[in-house]
Design a protein around this motif. Structure first.
Motif, PDB file in Angstrom:
ATOM      1  N   GLY A   6      34.331  38.058  42.902  1.00 18.99           N
ATOM      2  CA  GLY A   6      32.884  38.070  42.981  1.00 18.99           C
ATOM      3  C   GLY A   6      32.253  37.563  41.711  1.00 18.99           C
ATOM      4  O   GLY A   6      32.920  37.021  40.832  1.00 18.99           O
ATOM      5  N   LYS A   7      30.938  37.766  41.637  1.00 14.44           N
ATOM      6  CA  LYS A   7      30.171  37.359  40.470  1.00 14.44           C
ATOM      7  C   LYS A   7      29.273  38.522  40.073  1.00 14.44           C
ATOM      8  O   LYS A   7      28.599  39.116  40.913  1.00 14.44           O
ATOM      9  CB  LYS A   7      29.329  36.126  40.790  1.00 14.44           C
ATOM     10  N   THR A   8      29.277  38.843  38.785  1.00 12.74           N
ATOM     11  CA  THR A   8      28.477  39.956  38.299  1.00 12.74           C
ATOM     12  C   THR A   8      27.022  39.531  38.120  1.00 12.74           C
ATOM     13  O   THR A   8      26.715  38.332  38.060  1.00 12.74           O
ATOM     14  CB  THR A   8      29.011  40.477  36.950  1.00 12.74           C
ATOM     15  N   LYS A   9      26.152  40.520  37.979  1.00 18.00           N
ATOM     16  CA  LYS A   9      24.727  40.215  37.822  1.00 18.00           C
ATOM     17  C   LYS A   9      24.426  39.506  36.505  1.00 18.00           C
ATOM     18  O   LYS A   9      23.380  38.876  36.378  1.00 18.00           O
ATOM     19  CB  LYS A   9      23.896  41.490  37.955  1.00 18.00           C
ATOM     20  N   ASN A  10      25.351  39.566  35.542  1.00 20.29           N
ATOM     21  CA  ASN A  10      25.125  38.865  34.279  1.00 20.29           C
ATOM     22  C   ASN A  10      25.882  37.536  34.202  1.00 20.29           C
ATOM     23  O   ASN A  10      26.067  36.979  33.130  1.00 20.29           O
ATOM     24  CB  ASN A  10      25.439  39.764  33.080  1.00 20.29           C
ATOM     25  N   GLY A  11      26.332  37.025  35.362  1.00 22.56           N
ATOM     26  CA  GLY A  11      26.841  35.661  35.439  1.00 22.56           C
ATOM     27  C   GLY A  11      28.321  35.446  35.231  1.00 22.56           C
ATOM     28  O   GLY A  11      28.769  34.305  35.150  1.00 22.56           O
ATOM     29  N   PHE A  12      29.110  36.496  35.149  1.00 23.53           N
ATOM     30  CA  PHE A  12      30.557  36.355  35.004  1.00 23.53           C
ATOM     31  C   PHE A  12      31.204  36.388  36.378  1.00 23.53           C
ATOM     32  O   PHE A  12      30.783  37.154  37.246  1.00 23.53           O
ATOM     33  CB  PHE A  12      31.135  37.484  34.154  1.00 23.53           C
ATOM     34  N   VAL A  27      43.316  52.255  42.282  1.00 17.12           N
ATOM     35  CA  VAL A  27      43.551  51.688  40.959  1.00 17.12           C
ATOM     36  C   VAL A  27      43.267  50.189  41.050  1.00 17.12           C
ATOM     37  O   VAL A  27      43.788  49.514  41.931  1.00 17.12           O
ATOM     38  CB  VAL A  27      45.010  51.937  40.510  1.00 17.12           C
ATOM     39  N   TRP A  28      42.406  49.668  40.151  1.00 15.99           N
ATOM     40  CA  TRP A  28      42.071  48.250  40.203  1.00 15.99           C
ATOM     41  C   TRP A  28      42.190  47.602  38.819  1.00 15.99           C
ATOM     42  O   TRP A  28      42.133  48.270  37.806  1.00 15.99           O
ATOM     43  CB  TRP A  28      40.683  48.017  40.793  1.00 15.99           C
ATOM     44  N   THR A  29      42.314  46.280  38.840  1.00 15.80           N
ATOM     45  CA  THR A  29      42.340  45.440  37.641  1.00 15.80           C
ATOM     46  C   THR A  29      41.527  44.189  37.948  1.00 15.80           C
ATOM     47  O   THR A  29      41.636  43.639  39.039  1.00 15.80           O
ATOM     48  CB  THR A  29      43.778  45.019  37.287  1.00 15.80           C
ATOM     49  N   ALA A  30      40.722  43.733  36.995  1.00 18.07           N
ATOM     50  CA  ALA A  30      39.919  42.523  37.198  1.00 18.07           C
ATOM     51  C   ALA A  30      39.910  41.673  35.931  1.00 18.07           C
ATOM     52  O   ALA A  30      39.824  42.192  34.820  1.00 18.07           O
ATOM     53  CB  ALA A  30      38.491  42.879  37.581  1.00 18.07           C
ATOM     54  N   THR A  31      39.990  40.365  36.113  1.00 13.46           N
ATOM     55  CA  THR A  31      39.901  39.394  35.029  1.00 13.46           C
ATOM     56  C   THR A  31      38.565  38.676  35.153  1.00 13.46           C
ATOM     57  O   THR A  31      38.225  38.179  36.227  1.00 13.46           O
ATOM     58  CB  THR A  31      41.047  38.367  35.114  1.00 13.46           C
ATOM     59  N   PHE A  32      37.830  38.614  34.061  1.00 13.44           N
ATOM     60  CA  PHE A  32      36.489  38.024  34.052  1.00 13.44           C
ATOM     61  C   PHE A  32      36.496  36.678  33.351  1.00 13.44           C
ATOM     62  O   PHE A  32      37.208  36.475  32.378  1.00 13.44           O
ATOM     63  CB  PHE A  32      35.516  38.971  33.340  1.00 13.44           C
ATOM     64  N   ARG A  33      35.653  35.781  33.861  1.00  9.84           N
ATOM     65  CA  ARG A  33      35.506  34.444  33.274  1.00  9.84           C
ATOM     66  C   ARG A  33      34.022  34.072  33.250  1.00  9.84           C
ATOM     67  O   ARG A  33      33.240  34.527  34.072  1.00  9.84           O
ATOM     68  CB  ARG A  33      36.273  33.406  34.084  1.00  9.84           C
TER      69      ARG A  33
END
Length: 73
Positions: A6-12, A27-33
């Protein structure tokens, strides 16, 4: 394991995965770009999910990922 993105509200943008653990935990893991460049990784746990419908889990995990990234202090 289930994959979410997905995309966060701050654009990542993020790509992540989650799995059900014992006792109703997720249990979750997420990589942001940002613009394709690596920005960070977050891990999280959600509790009390044993009565949650499988169809609702994706949305709940995405909301937790969003909150963890955007509401971090």
């Amino acid at each position: 394991m289930t994959t979410v993105s997905g995309k966060t509200k701050n654009g990542f943008t993020y790509e992540g995965d989650y799995q059900q653990a014992s006792g109703g935990r997720i249990v979750w893991t997420a990589t942001f770009r940002r613009n394709g460049d690596y920005a960070g990784v977050r891990h999280g746990r959600m509790f009390g999910m044993q009565d949650t419908a499988p169809a609702a889990l994706d949305d709940l995990v995405k909301a937790d990922i969003e909150a963890t990234w955007t509401d971090a202090t």
